[in-house]
Design a protein around this motif. Structure first.
Motif, mmCIF file in Angstrom:
data_model
loop_
_atom_site.group_PDB
_atom_site.id
_atom_site.type_symbol
_atom_site.label_atom_id
_atom_site.label_comp_id
_atom_site.label_asym_id
_atom_site.label_seq_id
_atom_site.Cartn_x
_atom_site.Cartn_y
_atom_site.Cartn_z
ATOM 1 N N ASP A 86 0.773 -1.159 -0.043
ATOM 2 C CA ASP A 86 0.024 -0.101 0.039
ATOM 3 C C ASP A 86 0.881 1.209 -0.037
ATOM 4 N N VAL A 87 1.961 1.150 0.277
ATOM 5 C CA VAL A 87 2.920 2.187 0.023
ATOM 6 C C VAL A 87 3.483 2.824 -1.497
ATOM 7 N N GLN A 88 2.844 3.794 -1.705
ATOM 8 C CA GLN A 88 3.558 4.318 -3.264
ATOM 9 C C GLN A 88 4.739 4.973 -2.922
ATOM 10 N N SER A 89 4.946 5.733 -2.050
ATOM 11 C CA SER A 89 6.628 6.131 -1.977
ATOM 12 C C SER A 89 6.727 6.524 -0.304
ATOM 13 N N ILE A 90 8.187 6.273 -0.112
ATOM 14 C CA ILE A 90 8.796 6.462 1.183
ATOM 15 C C ILE A 90 9.903 7.147 1.157
ATOM 16 N N THR A 91 10.261 8.250 1.794
ATOM 17 C CA THR A 91 11.531 8.957 1.739
ATOM 18 C C THR A 91 12.016 8.792 3.222
ATOM 19 N N ILE A 92 13.313 8.351 3.463
ATOM 20 C CA ILE A 92 13.904 8.229 4.704
ATOM 21 C C ILE A 92 15.289 9.243 4.533
ATOM 22 N N THR A 93 15.369 10.229 5.399
ATOM 23 C CA THR A 93 16.466 11.106 5.393
ATOM 24 C C THR A 93 17.056 10.787 6.607
ATOM 25 N N ASN A 94 18.323 10.614 6.926
ATOM 26 C CA ASN A 94 19.179 10.535 8.227
ATOM 27 C C ASN A 94 18.605 9.763 9.171
ATOM 28 N N ASN A 95 17.847 8.731 8.905
ATOM 29 C CA ASN A 95 17.288 7.531 9.785
ATOM 30 C C ASN A 95 16.048 8.158 10.041
ATOM 31 N N GLU A 96 15.139 9.020 9.435
ATOM 32 C CA GLU A 96 13.860 9.538 9.933
ATOM 33 C C GLU A 96 13.015 9.502 8.355
ATOM 34 N N VAL A 97 11.678 8.781 8.549
ATOM 35 C CA VAL A 97 10.862 8.694 7.383
ATOM 36 C C VAL A 97 10.232 10.416 7.350
ATOM 37 N N THR A 98 10.570 11.071 6.509
ATOM 38 C CA THR A 98 10.308 12.290 6.425
ATOM 39 C C THR A 98 8.925 12.623 5.448
#
Length: 165
Positions: free
Chosen positions: A21-33
């Motif tokens: 169900d995830v279209q997109s995910i962004t992880i920056t410096n160990n944080e889902v932003t």
């Protein structure tokens, strides 16, 4: 270590998101932003009654790469057909877990990269009343995940897009 003062333990709230169900995910410096769900997808709230849910991290090494083996253990108290359907979904899905800690409201994420899949289940009518406990963990053969937290904006998005049960 800072921020290690005693306080409430356990999870206040847990949301499971099916990886499909995830279209997109962004992880920056160990944080889902940032996170976007596909149309009509919903995060699934999990009742954290009396610490019936826990998240665990352990080190995992694979071919010189080090990551975390993450696991989430949930107890399904519903013994009706609805409970059977929940168990079936947990046994056959792949998930990302977002757990809001009781202390400070920090949001811990498990399975953000590798996903979590069922690895163990237990039900015993004699010792626990027939409640089903299911463990979702990092898939075997993967490097594992990084320690990851979630931004408050992503948490708000998931709460706004969760099933109302």
């Amino acid at each position: 270590m800072f921020g290690c003062a005693g306080g409430a333990t356990g999870l206040a709230e847990l949301l499971l998101v099916n990886l499909s169900d995830v279209q997109s995910i962004t992880i920056t410096n160990n944080e889902v932003t940032a996170l976007t769900l596909v149309a009509n997808a919903k995060a699934v709230p999990v009742d954290c009654y009396k610490n019936s849910v826990k998240m665990i991290d352990a080190i995992r090494q694979l071919d010189g790469a080090t990551g975390l083996e993450q696991s989430v253990t949930v107890t399904v108290y519903d013994k009706t057909v609805d409970g059977a359907n929940i168990i079936e979904a947990l046994l056959n899905g792949k998930f990302i877990a977002f757990g809001k800690l009781r202390e400070l409201g920090a949001i811990k994420v498990a399975g953000a990269s590798a996903g979590l899949e069922s690895s163990a289940s237990d039900s015993d009518t004699s010792s626990n009343g027939g409640f089903m406990t299911i463990t979702l963990k990092t898939p075997d053969g993967s490097k594992g995940d990084s320690p990851t937290v979630c931004s408050s904006s992503v948490w708000s998005y998931l709460v706004a897009n969760k099933l109302n049960v």
